[in-house]
Design a protein around this motif. Structure first.
Motif, PDB file in Angstrom:
ATOM      1  N   THR A 180      -6.468   0.004  -0.721  1.00  0.00           N
ATOM      2  CA  THR A 180      -6.352   1.203   0.114  1.00  0.00           C
ATOM      3  C   THR A 180      -7.716   1.725   0.578  1.00  0.00           C
ATOM      4  OG1 THR A 180      -6.231   2.635  -1.846  1.00  0.00           O
ATOM      5  CG2 THR A 180      -4.139   1.921  -0.863  1.00  0.00           C
ATOM      6  N   GLY A 181      -8.800   1.003   0.227  1.00  0.00           N
ATOM      7  CA  GLY A 181     -10.127   1.337   0.729  1.00  0.00           C
ATOM      8  C   GLY A 181     -10.819   2.488   0.013  1.00  0.00           C
ATOM      9  N   GLN A 182     -10.408   2.806  -1.185  1.00  0.00           N
ATOM     10  CA  GLN A 182     -10.978   3.918  -1.954  1.00  0.00           C
ATOM     11  C   GLN A 182     -12.111   3.395  -2.841  1.00  0.00           C
ATOM     12  OE1 GLN A 182      -9.843   6.990  -1.188  1.00  0.00           O
ATOM     13  NE2 GLN A 182      -8.514   5.905   0.241  1.00  0.00           N
ATOM     14  N   ARG A 183     -13.285   3.237  -2.258  1.00  0.00           N
ATOM     15  CA  ARG A 183     -14.420   2.627  -2.953  1.00  0.00           C
ATOM     16  C   ARG A 183     -14.822   3.387  -4.217  1.00  0.00           C
ATOM     17  NH1 ARG A 183     -19.206  -0.165  -0.052  1.00  0.00           N
ATOM     18  NH2 ARG A 183     -20.281  -1.003  -1.842  1.00  0.00           N
ATOM     19  N   ALA A 184     -14.995   4.705  -4.118  1.00  0.00           N
ATOM     20  CA  ALA A 184     -15.453   5.496  -5.271  1.00  0.00           C
ATOM     21  C   ALA A 184     -14.445   5.413  -6.419  1.00  0.00           C
ATOM     22  CB  ALA A 184     -15.676   6.949  -4.857  1.00  0.00           C
ATOM     23  N   GLU A 185     -13.163   5.521  -6.087  1.00  0.00           N
ATOM     24  CA  GLU A 185     -12.124   5.452  -7.114  1.00  0.00           C
ATOM     25  C   GLU A 185     -12.084   4.069  -7.768  1.00  0.00           C
ATOM     26  OE1 GLU A 185     -11.821   6.802  -4.167  1.00  0.00           O
ATOM     27  OE2 GLU A 185     -10.910   8.774  -4.383  1.00  0.00           O
ATOM     28  N   ALA A 186     -12.235   3.041  -6.945  1.00  0.00           N
ATOM     29  CA  ALA A 186     -12.231   1.669  -7.464  1.00  0.00           C
ATOM     30  C   ALA A 186     -13.395   1.469  -8.434  1.00  0.00           C
ATOM     31  CB  ALA A 186     -12.305   0.664  -6.312  1.00  0.00           C
ATOM     32  N   GLN A 229       0.819  -1.210   0.000  1.00  0.00           N
ATOM     33  CA  GLN A 229       0.000   0.000   0.000  1.00  0.00           C
ATOM     34  C   GLN A 229       0.857   1.266   0.000  1.00  0.00           C
ATOM     35  OE1 GLN A 229      -3.180  -0.074   2.884  1.00  0.00           O
ATOM     36  NE2 GLN A 229      -3.410  -2.273   2.708  1.00  0.00           N
ATOM     37  N   PHE A 243     -15.825  -4.427  -0.395  1.00  0.00           N
ATOM     38  CA  PHE A 243     -16.107  -3.207   0.357  1.00  0.00           C
ATOM     39  C   PHE A 243     -17.218  -3.404   1.386  1.00  0.00           C
ATOM     40  CE2 PHE A 243     -14.034  -1.428  -3.443  1.00  0.00           C
ATOM     41  CZ  PHE A 243     -13.051  -0.689  -2.812  1.00  0.00           C
ATOM     42  N   ASP A 245      -4.693  -0.722 -11.079  1.00  0.00           N
ATOM     43  CA  ASP A 245      -5.199   0.503 -10.456  1.00  0.00           C
ATOM     44  C   ASP A 245      -6.406   0.182  -9.583  1.00  0.00           C
ATOM     45  OD1 ASP A 245      -3.266   2.007 -11.778  1.00  0.00           O
ATOM     46  OD2 ASP A 245      -4.663   2.828 -13.276  1.00  0.00           O
ATOM     47  N   PRO A 302       1.717   4.358  -2.174  1.00  0.00           N
ATOM     48  CA  PRO A 302       1.332   5.112  -3.370  1.00  0.00           C
ATOM     49  C   PRO A 302       2.520   5.657  -4.166  1.00  0.00           C
ATOM     50  CG  PRO A 302       0.538   6.201  -1.367  1.00  0.00           C
ATOM     51  CD  PRO A 302       1.170   4.929  -0.957  1.00  0.00           C
ATOM     52  N   GLU A 332      -6.662   0.760  -5.496  1.00  0.00           N
ATOM     53  CA  GLU A 332      -7.743   1.522  -4.860  1.00  0.00           C
ATOM     54  C   GLU A 332      -8.547   0.645  -3.913  1.00  0.00           C
ATOM     55  OE1 GLU A 332      -7.670   4.635  -4.997  1.00  0.00           O
ATOM     56  OE2 GLU A 332      -6.501   4.990  -6.802  1.00  0.00           O
TER      57      GLU A 332
END
Length: 182
Positions: A117-123, A84, A152, A110, A86, A114
């Motif tokens: 790293t827990g970035q739901r919207a980006e994923a 993790q 998620f 990518d 970046p 995401e």
């Protein structure tokens, strides 16, 4: 002699003898330091042992011995996802673009970064990009979308299991593409 080491490594893996596997890899990495079979095996061993610094050293060794290949860059991307990081991910991503790694692999990685790293919207945004790239592979994308929902999930056990399945599946798919391209 390299064949004896390969047989010994297979036996050590079958017997789940990590100590012997480590000793054989130490010998192989000294004598056959530029043999990709042993380098791959050493990378996998370092990852299994959760030795990020050791795995990073192996990636560096791969890049030194195989600077024109996609595979070392892929392993660097994978390591930066697992750890993790970046900054490292961005650096390896730039290398991947320069080496003309297929867009499909980059988008899938990518997505993994995401997700991890827990970035739901980006994923989910990346999944939308992938839909246009994998138009003929909707069966695989359907699986990824389904598993992404579980990844998620608020249920930690379910989320962890889904992330592991997704990472393993995407890893196998990407490795197949890298080896076919290389």
């Amino acid at each position: 002699e390299p064949e004896f080491l390969k047989i010994g490594l297979e036996k050590a893996k079958l017997d789940n003898n990590q100590k012997m596997r480590g000793e054989l890899l130490a010998i192989a990495s000294e004598r056959y330091y530029d043999d990709m079979v042993f380098i791959r095996e050493l990378y996998a061993y370092k990852i299994e042992e959760r030795d990020a610094a050791g795995a990073a050293a192996v990636v560096k060794q791969m890049i030194q011995h195989y600077p024109d290949e996609l595979e070392p860059v892929y392993y660097g991307l994978k390591l930066s996802i697992i750890s993790q990081q970046p900054t490292a991910y961005g650096r390896f991503r730039h290398m991947a673009i320069a080496k003309k790694i297929p867009d499909t692999i980059l988008y899938l990685l990518d997505f993994c970064f995401e997700m991890v790293t827990g970035q739901r919207a980006e994923a989910h945004a990346i999944l939308e990009k992938i839909k246009t790239r994998l138009a003929g592979k909707n069966h695989y994308l359907t699986l990824i979308e389904y598993m992404a929902e579980d990844a998620f999930s608020d249920d930690e056990k379910r989320s962890k299991r889904a992330r592991k399945i997704l990472m393993d599946s995407i890893d196998q798919y990407c490795l197949k593409l890298v080896k076919m391209k290389a």
